[in-house]
Design a protein around this motif. Sequence first.
Motif, PDB file in Angstrom:
ATOM      1  N   GLY A  60       1.057  -1.265   0.002  1.00  0.00           N
ATOM      2  CA  GLY A  60      -0.030  -0.005   0.013  1.00  0.00           C
ATOM      3  C   GLY A  60       0.903   1.293   0.003  1.00  0.00           C
ATOM      4  O   GLY A  60       0.537   2.117  -0.910  1.00  0.00           O
ATOM      5  N   PHE A  61       1.828   1.276   0.813  1.00  0.00           N
ATOM      6  CA  PHE A  61       2.847   2.593   0.940  1.00  0.00           C
ATOM      7  C   PHE A  61       3.613   2.740  -0.478  1.00  0.00           C
ATOM      8  O   PHE A  61       3.381   3.764  -0.784  1.00  0.00           O
ATOM      9  CB  PHE A  61       3.870   2.104   2.074  1.00  0.00           C
ATOM     10  CG  PHE A  61       4.569   3.375   2.133  1.00  0.00           C
ATOM     11  CD1 PHE A  61       4.445   4.468   2.292  1.00  0.00           C
ATOM     12  CD2 PHE A  61       5.964   3.178   1.976  1.00  0.00           C
ATOM     13  CE1 PHE A  61       5.318   5.854   2.700  1.00  0.00           C
ATOM     14  CE2 PHE A  61       7.126   4.253   1.960  1.00  0.00           C
ATOM     15  CZ  PHE A  61       6.447   5.535   2.156  1.00  0.00           C
ATOM     16  N   LEU A  62       3.950   1.756  -0.951  1.00  0.00           N
ATOM     17  CA  LEU A  62       4.752   1.530  -2.415  1.00  0.00           C
ATOM     18  C   LEU A  62       3.724   2.076  -3.428  1.00  0.00           C
ATOM     19  O   LEU A  62       4.114   2.834  -4.289  1.00  0.00           O
ATOM     20  CB  LEU A  62       5.320   0.374  -2.840  1.00  0.00           C
ATOM     21  CG  LEU A  62       6.528  -0.115  -2.061  1.00  0.00           C
ATOM     22  CD1 LEU A  62       6.908  -1.560  -2.355  1.00  0.00           C
ATOM     23  CD2 LEU A  62       7.760   0.901  -2.243  1.00  0.00           C
ATOM     24  N   ALA A  63       2.319   1.864  -3.235  1.00  0.00           N
ATOM     25  CA  ALA A  63       1.670   2.228  -4.441  1.00  0.00           C
ATOM     26  C   ALA A  63       0.851   3.567  -4.291  1.00  0.00           C
ATOM     27  O   ALA A  63       0.551   4.209  -5.266  1.00  0.00           O
ATOM     28  CB  ALA A  63       0.274   0.996  -4.501  1.00  0.00           C
ATOM     29  N   THR A  64       0.712   4.146  -3.021  1.00  0.00           N
ATOM     30  CA  THR A  64      -0.102   5.352  -2.977  1.00  0.00           C
ATOM     31  C   THR A  64       0.897   6.556  -2.350  1.00  0.00           C
ATOM     32  O   THR A  64       0.647   7.617  -2.463  1.00  0.00           O
ATOM     33  CB  THR A  64      -1.143   5.003  -1.788  1.00  0.00           C
ATOM     34  OG1 THR A  64      -0.498   4.757  -0.532  1.00  0.00           O
ATOM     35  CG2 THR A  64      -1.955   4.001  -2.096  1.00  0.00           C
ATOM     36  N   GLY A  65       2.049   6.029  -1.738  1.00  0.00           N
ATOM     37  CA  GLY A  65       2.942   7.156  -1.056  1.00  0.00           C
ATOM     38  C   GLY A  65       2.435   7.495   0.126  1.00  0.00           C
ATOM     39  O   GLY A  65       3.124   8.484   0.973  1.00  0.00           O
ATOM     40  N   LEU A  66       1.365   7.052   0.658  1.00  0.00           N
ATOM     41  CA  LEU A  66       0.444   7.499   1.783  1.00  0.00           C
ATOM     42  C   LEU A  66       0.984   6.548   2.882  1.00  0.00           C
ATOM     43  O   LEU A  66       1.105   5.290   2.842  1.00  0.00           O
ATOM     44  CB  LEU A  66      -0.871   7.420   1.953  1.00  0.00           C
ATOM     45  CG  LEU A  66      -1.624   8.258   0.714  1.00  0.00           C
ATOM     46  CD1 LEU A  66      -3.112   7.968   0.623  1.00  0.00           C
ATOM     47  CD2 LEU A  66      -1.644   9.765   1.213  1.00  0.00           C
ATOM     48  N   PRO A  67       0.986   7.175   4.248  1.00  0.00           N
ATOM     49  CA  PRO A  67       1.265   6.270   5.394  1.00  0.00           C
ATOM     50  C   PRO A  67       0.308   5.094   5.433  1.00  0.00           C
ATOM     51  O   PRO A  67      -0.914   5.469   5.025  1.00  0.00           O
ATOM     52  CB  PRO A  67       1.126   7.145   6.517  1.00  0.00           C
ATOM     53  CG  PRO A  67       1.301   8.509   6.048  1.00  0.00           C
ATOM     54  CD  PRO A  67       0.918   8.573   4.596  1.00  0.00           C
ATOM     55  N   SER A  68       0.757   3.860   5.516  1.00  0.00           N
ATOM     56  CA  SER A  68      -0.229   2.966   4.967  1.00  0.00           C
ATOM     57  C   SER A  68      -0.413   1.877   6.321  1.00  0.00           C
ATOM     58  O   SER A  68       0.548   1.531   6.811  1.00  0.00           O
ATOM     59  CB  SER A  68       0.107   1.932   3.638  1.00  0.00           C
ATOM     60  OG  SER A  68       0.112   2.888   2.695  1.00  0.00           O
ATOM     61  N   VAL A  69      -1.665   1.649   6.598  1.00  0.00           N
ATOM     62  CA  VAL A  69      -1.941   0.690   7.652  1.00  0.00           C
ATOM     63  C   VAL A  69      -2.585  -0.651   7.282  1.00  0.00           C
ATOM     64  O   VAL A  69      -3.244  -0.693   6.033  1.00  0.00           O
ATOM     65  CB  VAL A  69      -3.111   1.197   8.716  1.00  0.00           C
ATOM     66  CG1 VAL A  69      -3.367   0.318   9.680  1.00  0.00           C
ATOM     67  CG2 VAL A  69      -2.329   2.538   9.250  1.00  0.00           C
ATOM     68  N   ALA A  70      -2.215  -1.699   7.644  1.00  0.00           N
ATOM     69  CA  ALA A  70      -2.779  -3.027   7.360  1.00  0.00           C
ATOM     70  C   ALA A  70      -3.098  -3.906   8.302  1.00  0.00           C
ATOM     71  O   ALA A  70      -2.252  -3.959   9.177  1.00  0.00           O
ATOM     72  CB  ALA A  70      -2.160  -3.793   6.014  1.00  0.00           C
ATOM     73  N   ASP A  71      -4.337  -4.847   8.423  1.00  0.00           N
ATOM     74  CA  ASP A  71      -4.060  -5.690   9.695  1.00  0.00           C
ATOM     75  C   ASP A  71      -4.181  -7.208   8.760  1.00  0.00           C
ATOM     76  O   ASP A  71      -4.868  -7.180   7.734  1.00  0.00           O
ATOM     77  CB  ASP A  71      -5.386  -5.464  10.621  1.00  0.00           C
ATOM     78  CG  ASP A  71      -6.686  -6.009   9.891  1.00  0.00           C
ATOM     79  OD1 ASP A  71      -7.103  -5.530   9.017  1.00  0.00           O
ATOM     80  OD2 ASP A  71      -7.313  -6.639  10.616  1.00  0.00           O
ATOM     81  N   ASP A  72      -3.943  -8.336   9.431  1.00  0.00           N
ATOM     82  CA  ASP A  72      -4.420  -9.436   9.193  1.00  0.00           C
ATOM     83  C   ASP A  72      -4.751 -10.071  10.412  1.00  0.00           C
ATOM     84  O   ASP A  72      -4.166  -9.774  11.634  1.00  0.00           O
ATOM     85  CB  ASP A  72      -3.301 -10.248   8.841  1.00  0.00           C
ATOM     86  CG  ASP A  72      -3.649 -11.592   8.202  1.00  0.00           C
ATOM     87  OD1 ASP A  72      -4.664 -11.521   7.489  1.00  0.00           O
ATOM     88  OD2 ASP A  72      -2.950 -12.583   8.358  1.00  0.00           O
TER      89      ASP A  72
END
Length: 201
Positions: A60-72
Motif C-alpha cells: 500500500g505504501f509503495l503504491a500510494t505514497g501514503l502512510p499505510s495501515v494493514a491488518d491481518d
Amino acid sequence: MTRVFVASRNAKKIQEMERILGPLVPGVSVIGLDDVAFFEEPVEDAPTFEGNALIKARAGFLATGLPSVADDSGLCVDALNGMPGVLSARWGGRPKSDERNNALLLDQLADVPDAGRTAHFTCAVAFVHEGGEVVVEGRMDGRVIREVRGSGGFGYDVLFEASDRPGLTTAELSREDKDAISHRGRALREIGPRIAEVLGS
C-alpha cells in the motif's frame, strides 16, 4: 485533514479503524482500496498474521505514497489446533464467504463439547511510512457457540462470545462495546499513538 491508507475494501473494517483512530489522530481520514488508483494486491502467503499485515502495508505504501495501515486477523480455535488462523477469511474455499466459513466451522465443531470450544481472535496491525514500519498484535479470548446470532460485525462475529462479554456474540455487541474489547481495537489503540506521532511530524 490527514490521510491514512488502509489496505482493505471491507467498508466495516475501514469504518472501525476510523472510529478507533479518530480520538487518537484528530482529523484523520481513513481511505481504502476503492479510494485510490488500482494497484495489484499482493498475495498474502506469509504463515503469520504479522507477516501478512506487513505484506499488505508495504504494498500500500509503495503504491500510494501514503502512510499505510494493514491488518491481518483471524480466529484461532483450540480444538482445531489453532485453525482457521491465517486462513480464516478463506476457510470455506473461494470465493470468500462469511456464511460458508461459519457453516464449515460449525460442522467441524459439531461433536466438541462446550468446554472444549475455546478460541481467540488475533489481529496484527502493521503501519508503514517513509520513516520505517511497526507491527503490534491484539487478542480477544472467548469461545465458539453452536448457532449464528447477531447482525453486527462481520466474519465469525456471529459465532463468537468474548470472555469479557459472556452471553452475547460480538455480532450482538454495540460498536462501542466491541471496539473496547476487540483484538483489532486493542491493536489499533496500541499503534495509534505511533501513527499520531508520525502524522504530526
